[in-house]
Design a protein around this motif. Structure first.
Motif, PDB file in Angstrom:
ATOM      1  N   ILE A  59       0.842  -1.201   0.000  1.00  0.00           N
ATOM      2  CA  ILE A  59       0.000   0.000   0.000  1.00  0.00           C
ATOM      3  C   ILE A  59       0.878   1.253   0.000  1.00  0.00           C
ATOM      4  CG2 ILE A  59      -1.673   1.347   1.331  1.00  0.00           C
ATOM      5  CD1 ILE A  59      -2.924  -1.072   0.092  1.00  0.00           C
ATOM      6  N   THR A  60       0.532   2.186  -0.863  1.00  0.00           N
ATOM      7  CA  THR A  60       1.174   3.503  -0.857  1.00  0.00           C
ATOM      8  C   THR A  60       0.153   4.524  -0.337  1.00  0.00           C
ATOM      9  OG1 THR A  60       2.771   3.075  -2.621  1.00  0.00           O
ATOM     10  CG2 THR A  60       2.094   5.356  -2.300  1.00  0.00           C
ATOM     11  N   THR A  61       0.566   5.314   0.647  1.00  0.00           N
ATOM     12  CA  THR A  61      -0.316   6.297   1.267  1.00  0.00           C
ATOM     13  C   THR A  61       0.179   7.699   0.945  1.00  0.00           C
ATOM     14  OG1 THR A  61      -0.698   4.751   3.094  1.00  0.00           O
ATOM     15  CG2 THR A  61      -1.387   7.031   3.423  1.00  0.00           C
ATOM     16  N   LEU A  62      -0.735   8.553   0.509  1.00  0.00           N
ATOM     17  CA  LEU A  62      -0.420   9.949   0.233  1.00  0.00           C
ATOM     18  C   LEU A  62      -1.311  10.847   1.077  1.00  0.00           C
ATOM     19  CD1 LEU A  62       0.236   8.360  -2.612  1.00  0.00           C
ATOM     20  CD2 LEU A  62       0.618  10.689  -3.410  1.00  0.00           C
ATOM     21  N   GLY A  63      -0.745  11.966   1.489  1.00  0.00           N
ATOM     22  CA  GLY A  63      -1.495  12.939   2.261  1.00  0.00           C
ATOM     23  C   GLY A  63      -1.219  14.348   1.772  1.00  0.00           C
ATOM     24  N   TYR A  64      -2.214  15.202   1.940  1.00  0.00           N
ATOM     25  CA  TYR A  64      -2.078  16.621   1.601  1.00  0.00           C
ATOM     26  C   TYR A  64      -2.039  17.386   2.919  1.00  0.00           C
ATOM     27  CZ  TYR A  64      -3.219  21.172  -0.527  1.00  0.00           C
ATOM     28  OH  TYR A  64      -3.210  22.483  -0.940  1.00  0.00           O
ATOM     29  N   THR A  98      -5.132   6.029   0.194  1.00  0.00           N
ATOM     30  CA  THR A  98      -4.236   4.889  -0.003  1.00  0.00           C
ATOM     31  C   THR A  98      -4.478   4.284  -1.378  1.00  0.00           C
ATOM     32  OG1 THR A  98      -5.793   3.354   1.035  1.00  0.00           O
ATOM     33  CG2 THR A  98      -4.114   4.357   2.452  1.00  0.00           C
ATOM     34  N   TYR A  99      -3.401   3.686  -1.930  1.00  0.00           N
ATOM     35  CA  TYR A  99      -3.465   3.086  -3.254  1.00  0.00           C
ATOM     36  C   TYR A  99      -2.716   1.750  -3.244  1.00  0.00           C
ATOM     37  CZ  TYR A  99      -4.692   7.890  -4.499  1.00  0.00           C
ATOM     38  OH  TYR A  99      -5.288   9.126  -4.555  1.00  0.00           O
ATOM     39  N   PRO A 100      -3.242   0.730  -3.942  1.00  0.00           N
ATOM     40  CA  PRO A 100      -2.534  -0.543  -4.044  1.00  0.00           C
ATOM     41  C   PRO A 100      -1.295  -0.393  -4.936  1.00  0.00           C
ATOM     42  CG  PRO A 100      -4.546  -0.596  -5.359  1.00  0.00           C
ATOM     43  CD  PRO A 100      -4.555   0.701  -4.622  1.00  0.00           C
ATOM     44  N   LYS A 124      -2.438  10.638  -9.964  1.00  0.00           N
ATOM     45  CA  LYS A 124      -3.823  10.266  -9.656  1.00  0.00           C
ATOM     46  C   LYS A 124      -4.304  10.971  -8.393  1.00  0.00           C
ATOM     47  CE  LYS A 124      -6.755   6.155  -8.923  1.00  0.00           C
ATOM     48  NZ  LYS A 124      -7.696   6.455 -10.015  1.00  0.00           N
ATOM     49  N   PHE A 125      -3.442  11.019  -7.358  1.00  0.00           N
ATOM     50  CA  PHE A 125      -3.801  11.687  -6.100  1.00  0.00           C
ATOM     51  C   PHE A 125      -4.081  13.170  -6.337  1.00  0.00           C
ATOM     52  CE2 PHE A 125      -2.348  14.006  -2.254  1.00  0.00           C
ATOM     53  CZ  PHE A 125      -3.262  13.507  -1.345  1.00  0.00           C
ATOM     54  N   ILE A 126      -3.240  13.825  -7.101  1.00  0.00           N
ATOM     55  CA  ILE A 126      -3.406  15.254  -7.371  1.00  0.00           C
ATOM     56  C   ILE A 126      -4.689  15.510  -8.158  1.00  0.00           C
ATOM     57  CG2 ILE A 126      -2.444  17.202  -8.669  1.00  0.00           C
ATOM     58  CD1 ILE A 126       0.353  16.152  -7.884  1.00  0.00           C
ATOM     59  N   ASN A 162      -8.165  17.427  -6.905  1.00  0.00           N
ATOM     60  CA  ASN A 162      -8.162  18.770  -7.515  1.00  0.00           C
ATOM     61  C   ASN A 162      -7.151  19.694  -6.839  1.00  0.00           C
ATOM     62  OD1 ASN A 162     -10.366  18.172  -9.338  1.00  0.00           O
ATOM     63  ND2 ASN A 162     -11.735  18.294  -7.562  1.00  0.00           N
ATOM     64  N   LEU A 163      -5.960  19.183  -6.617  1.00  0.00           N
ATOM     65  CA  LEU A 163      -4.921  19.971  -5.956  1.00  0.00           C
ATOM     66  C   LEU A 163      -4.194  20.837  -6.982  1.00  0.00           C
ATOM     67  CD1 LEU A 163      -3.402  17.263  -3.573  1.00  0.00           C
ATOM     68  CD2 LEU A 163      -5.268  18.863  -3.127  1.00  0.00           C
ATOM     69  N   GLU A 164      -3.994  22.085  -6.615  1.00  0.00           N
ATOM     70  CA  GLU A 164      -3.296  23.009  -7.511  1.00  0.00           C
ATOM     71  C   GLU A 164      -2.203  23.745  -6.732  1.00  0.00           C
ATOM     72  OE1 GLU A 164      -6.171  25.643  -9.199  1.00  0.00           O
ATOM     73  OE2 GLU A 164      -7.136  24.076 -10.418  1.00  0.00           O
TER      74      GLU A 164
END
Length: 349
Positions: free
Chosen positions: A33-38, A53-55, A68-70, A74-76
């Motif tokens: 699992i890969t986890t991303l946070g803003y 989280t993403y497989p 994909k996370f961005i 809708n992160l800018e």
């Protein structure tokens, strides 16, 4: 999340107002699992706004996950990126063996337009993340009531075996990574010699990671089953084939009282105590030992703390030093993710 004074981290950028209210994407890369946070930096701490989280194995690269996370959120104009990876980082590059990806901070910075990109070994990132945990997330195994001054060791068995430390400079704790999990395992008893030979036939060089990890727990179990001939119930073999091995092993030991599973966990804990001893001595970690990782969290309620401590302090000449070292279990997840965000916010002035 604010800094815990028990972990006086060296973060020189905390005093720089330019590091306030900075937008950061943090990423913790793992084999499964890969986890991303803003995040946003605020008042010397960080605040998480989004976490997904993403497989990992469903993506061909980290850039695909990041993109994909961005897009999904809708992160800018995100200013900074921090990445924690399960392997060594050398000159801004890493090629973690369990991921099969080549990562380069300069390439990522150019492709996505971040003003800064940082990358750390995942357990070094976790060491920074420890600075944000609550006191309630520190479960004492053995302690005089507080962390003493001095270097601190961190041991984290999970998909692999993470080992890291803090150097205490007299005022601050400075995290650093090691690759000690890949140092060679050494047996102590006749049965352990058999175990070593069993692993030697599989791996050639036998590392501590072959013993203290999810794969290592399976290695212990199959040695007990295939070499020492402890019986395995048929229904348990079916459970293993259809589920998470570590979770099913623990469940069989605790709920079903299956002897081979209990011996496997007891053996794992004895090896954990021994490698904790090794790491503590090599780092002269008089400030304490922190035990993190998926497996200790899974089996936390099973651990006999007194027995673990007695195994930990066995030494030829250093028992006096070892018996005064506090030991804590870490009960929280996401220290790696939070730690890389904290580092990316405040390490540089």
């Amino acid at each position: 999340m604010n800094l815990n004074p028990k972990f006086p981290l060296y973060l020189p950028g905390v005093q720089n107002g330019n590091n306030d209210n900075v937008s950061i994407v943090g990423a913790n890369l793992r084999e499964d699992i890969t986890t991303l946070g803003y995040f946003f930096s605020t008042n010397g701490g960080i605040e998480v706004k989004i976490q997904n989280t993403y497989p990992t194995k469903e993506f061909s690269s980290f850039s695909d996950i990041l993109r994909k996370f961005i897009q999904e959120n809708n992160l800018e104009n995100v200013q900074r990126l921090g990445v924690a990876v399960p392997g060594p980082v050398l000159d801004g590059r890493s090629a973690p063996a369990r991921l099969g990806w080549n990562l380069d901070v300069e390439e990522i910075k150019k492709d996505f337009g971040f003003e800064r990109v940082e990358m750390l070994n995942d357990l070094e990132a976790s060491a920074y993340g420890m600075g944000l945990i609550e006191d309630s997330d520190l479960e004492p195994v053995y302690t005089s009531g507080h962390l003493e001054k001095g270097n601190v060791a961190i041991l984290a068995p999970g998909n692999g075996l993470g080992e890291a430390g803090y150097f205490f400079d007299g005022k601050y704790l400075r995290p650093f990574a090691t690759e000690g999990g890949h140092s060679e395992f050494s047996p102590r008893t006749n049965v352990e010699v058999e175990f070593y030979q069993f692993l030697n036939n599989i791996y050639g060089i036998v590392s501590w990671e072959n013993v203290l990890s999810k794969t290592g727990l399976f290695n212990i179990y199959r040695f007990l089953r295939d070499v020492k001939r402890h019986p395995e119930p048929e229904w348990l073999a079916e459970r293993f084939s259809n589920g998470n091995f570590a979770q099913e092993l623990y469940k069989a030991a605790v709920e079903d009282d299956i002897l081979i599973c209990k011996i496997a966990i007891d053996t794992f804990l004895e090896f954990l105590a021994r490698e904790a001893n090794n790491l503590t001595l090599k780092l002269k970690a008089t400030g304490g030992l922190l035990i993190a990782g998926d497996i200790p969290q899974l089996i936390r309620d099973y651990i006999n703390k007194d027995k673990f401590y007695e195994k930990f302090k066995i030494s030829d000449k250093m028992e006096d030093m070892l018996r005064n070292i506090p030991i804590y279990l870490i009960k929280t997840d996401h220290t790696g993710l939070n730690g890389i965000a904290l580092y990316t916010a405040y390490y540089q002035e």
